[in-house]
Design an enzyme around this catalytic site. Structure first.
Site, mmCIF file in Angstrom:
data_model
loop_
_atom_site.group_PDB
_atom_site.id
_atom_site.type_symbol
_atom_site.label_atom_id
_atom_site.label_comp_id
_atom_site.label_asym_id
_atom_site.label_seq_id
_atom_site.Cartn_x
_atom_site.Cartn_y
_atom_site.Cartn_z
ATOM 1 C CB CYS A 55 -4.600 6.174 10.785
ATOM 2 S SG CYS A 55 -5.296 5.128 9.504
ATOM 3 C CB CYS A 66 -0.461 6.198 3.801
ATOM 4 S SG CYS A 66 -0.531 4.612 4.685
#
Ligand code: DGL
Length: 213
Positions: free
Chosen positions: A70, A177
């Site tokens: 992440c 992302c």
């Protein structure tokens, strides 16, 4: 070898699936934080606390390495995680500014990432270090992670966003992302052959092999 993978949501699945292909003998365990996704609009203090709690199952199963799959949690929380759990081998995923800067010919790159990643000190440090002489365009992707998480990725404005980047003469697009890995094909199709789309899973697999060799 046992590898833990953490993301706030479905981005971790994309990374874990690809890692399993690249490291077929590894046992890959994924955890997420569906109760609190998306992280990308949260304040840093919350992201740090939520991540510490969410990775607990991975800490309990004694992984050889824990991938923070992440970008938001890596750029905001990985220093705090390393300080809190010094014996754990954390591998972060952060926007690939350095490789993008190395291959761009137009000297104009784009980074697709959450608002919190783009605001983070770590991200801005990466830009300062590796992309000083390069224009970095950061289109508005707020809302993308939530749509992808909710199974509504068809509503993400991929084509319009990429068309805007092509007009600016961008020749490298960084997927900053892991949720956007789920729509990589659409991004690649919209960008066309003259644009390179970078995402970090291969580099992470190599890093794991190197660290655990
Ligand atoms: N997948 C995450 C990332 O790489 C974040 C998505 C979110 O929770 O906002 O940044």
């Amino acid at each position: 070898m046992r590898i833990g993978v953490f993301d706030s949501g479905v981005g971790g699945k994309a990374v874990a699936g690809k890692l399993q292909e690249l490291l077929p003998d590894a046992e890959i365990i994924s955890v997420d934080d569906y109760a609190h996704v998306p992280y990308g609009d949260r304040i840093p203090e919350d992201i740090i606390e939520l991540t510490k709690i969410a990775i607990q199952p991975l800490l309990d199963t004694e992984c050889d390495a824990i991938i923070i799959a992440c970008n938001t949690a890596t750029t905001v929380a990985i220093s705090a995680l390393r300080a809190t759990f010094p014996s754990v081998n954390f591998i972060g995923i952060e926007p690939m500014i350095k490789p993008a800067a190395a291959i761009t010919k137009s000297k104009i790159i784009a980074v697709l990432a959450t608002p919190r990643t783009l605001q983070s000190d770590r991200y801005n440090e990466l830009k300062q270090t590796w992309a000083k002489d390069i224009t970095v365009i950061e289109p508005d992707c707020s809302g993308w992670a939530k749509l992808i998480e909710d199974g509504s990725s068809s509503r993400v404005q991929v084509e319009a966003t990429i068309a805007g980047l092509l007009q600016e003469n961008v020749d490298v697009i960084v997927l900053g992302c892991t949720h956007y890995h789920m729509i990589k094909e659409r991004i690649v199709d919209a960008a066309g052959d003259s644009v390179t789309v970078l995402e970090p899973t291969d580099a992470i697999a190599n890093r794991i092999k190197y660290l655990l060799a």
